[in-house]
Structure formats: C-alpha cells, structure tokens
Design a protein around this motif. Structure first.
Motif, short mmCIF file in Angstrom:
data_model
loop_
_atom_site.label_atom_id
_atom_site.label_comp_id
_atom_site.label_asym_id
_atom_site.label_seq_id
_atom_site.Cartn_x
_atom_site.Cartn_y
_atom_site.Cartn_z
N UNK A 50 19.11 0.94 -4.65
CA UNK A 50 19.41 2.01 -5.60
C UNK A 50 19.56 3.37 -4.94
N UNK A 51 18.82 3.63 -3.86
CA UNK A 51 18.94 4.91 -3.18
C UNK A 51 20.32 5.05 -2.52
N UNK A 52 20.77 3.97 -1.90
CA UNK A 52 22.11 3.98 -1.31
C UNK A 52 23.19 4.18 -2.36
N UNK A 53 23.04 3.53 -3.51
CA UNK A 53 24.01 3.66 -4.60
C UNK A 53 24.04 5.09 -5.13
N UNK A 54 22.88 5.73 -5.24
CA UNK A 54 22.82 7.12 -5.71
C UNK A 54 23.52 8.05 -4.73
N UNK A 55 23.28 7.85 -3.44
CA UNK A 55 23.94 8.67 -2.43
C UNK A 55 25.45 8.48 -2.49
N UNK A 56 25.88 7.24 -2.64
CA UNK A 56 27.32 6.95 -2.70
C UNK A 56 27.97 7.66 -3.90
N UNK A 57 27.34 7.58 -5.07
CA UNK A 57 27.88 8.25 -6.25
C UNK A 57 27.88 9.78 -6.07
N UNK A 58 26.82 10.30 -5.48
CA UNK A 58 26.72 11.75 -5.27
C UNK A 58 27.78 12.24 -4.29
N UNK A 59 28.06 11.49 -3.26
CA UNK A 59 29.10 11.88 -2.31
C UNK A 59 30.44 12.02 -3.01
N UNK A 60 30.78 11.05 -3.85
CA UNK A 60 32.04 11.10 -4.58
C UNK A 60 32.06 12.32 -5.52
N UNK A 61 30.94 12.58 -6.20
CA UNK A 61 30.87 13.71 -7.13
C UNK A 61 31.00 15.05 -6.40
N UNK A 62 30.61 15.08 -5.14
CA UNK A 62 30.69 16.31 -4.35
C UNK A 62 32.02 16.45 -3.60
N UNK A 63 32.93 15.50 -3.83
CA UNK A 63 34.24 15.58 -3.23
C UNK A 63 34.38 14.89 -1.88
N UNK A 64 33.38 14.14 -1.48
CA UNK A 64 33.46 13.37 -0.24
C UNK A 64 34.00 12.00 -0.58
#
Length: 94
Positions: free
Chosen positions: A18-32
């Motif tokens: 779940x931590x990896x999934x949260x980071x992945x979603x956050x990266x996309x939301x931040x434009x990465x």
C-alpha cells in the motif's frame, strides 16, 4: 574479520504494497508521469565481526530470519564485504 553488511528487505512477490501504491498515485498527481511499479522496502546497514565470509553470511541470514524480516511476507538480499579499516583510519594513525 570485520564485514560491512547491507541487507535490503522487500515484500515478497504477490504481497500488497500500500505504501508503494500511495507513492505511485502521488507521483502522478504531482505531474511525474511514467512512474509505475513502485515498491517500498527498507535497508539495514551494520558491521559484523566473524571468522570468515561464510560465517558472516550464515549469521546475517539467521538474523534476517529471526529478527530483521517477517519471512512470511518479506525477503532479504544480503550483501557483505570485508571492511577496509585502513581506509577509515585518520591519516597517520596506522
């Protein structure tokens, strides 16, 4: 002999991260864009005194199985190398 030890601990394949999934979603939301398959683990570094490399490896693997990892859901990659005590000594301290 003294060994420098690095233990990389990660989740076994198929275990939810779940931590990896949260980071992945956050990266996309931040434009990465283009970031995928994010996995989070931990690294443990230490030095160990042992008779030889085989004894050091056996002790580290035992430590991983009994304390550093949950062998049901995690796996560990162990790297070790003889410490270079002369490189760490201050100049003129031989």
């Amino acid at each position: 002999m003294t060994f420098d030890v690095v233990v990389d601990i990660s989740l076994r394949p198929g275990i939810s991260d779940p931590e990896g999934a949260t980071i992945e979603r956050s990266c996309a939301a931040l434009g990465f864009d283009g970031i995928s398959d994010v996995a989070v683990g931990k690294t443990v570094r230490f030095t160990l005194d042992a008779a030889d490399e085989a004894a050091a490896r056996a002790e580290v693997e035992d430590l991983c199985n009994k304390f550093l990892t949950n062998p049901v859901i995690e796996e560990a990659e162990v790297r070790l190398a003889p410490s270079d005590s002369m490189a760490a000594a201050p100049a003129g301290a031989a």
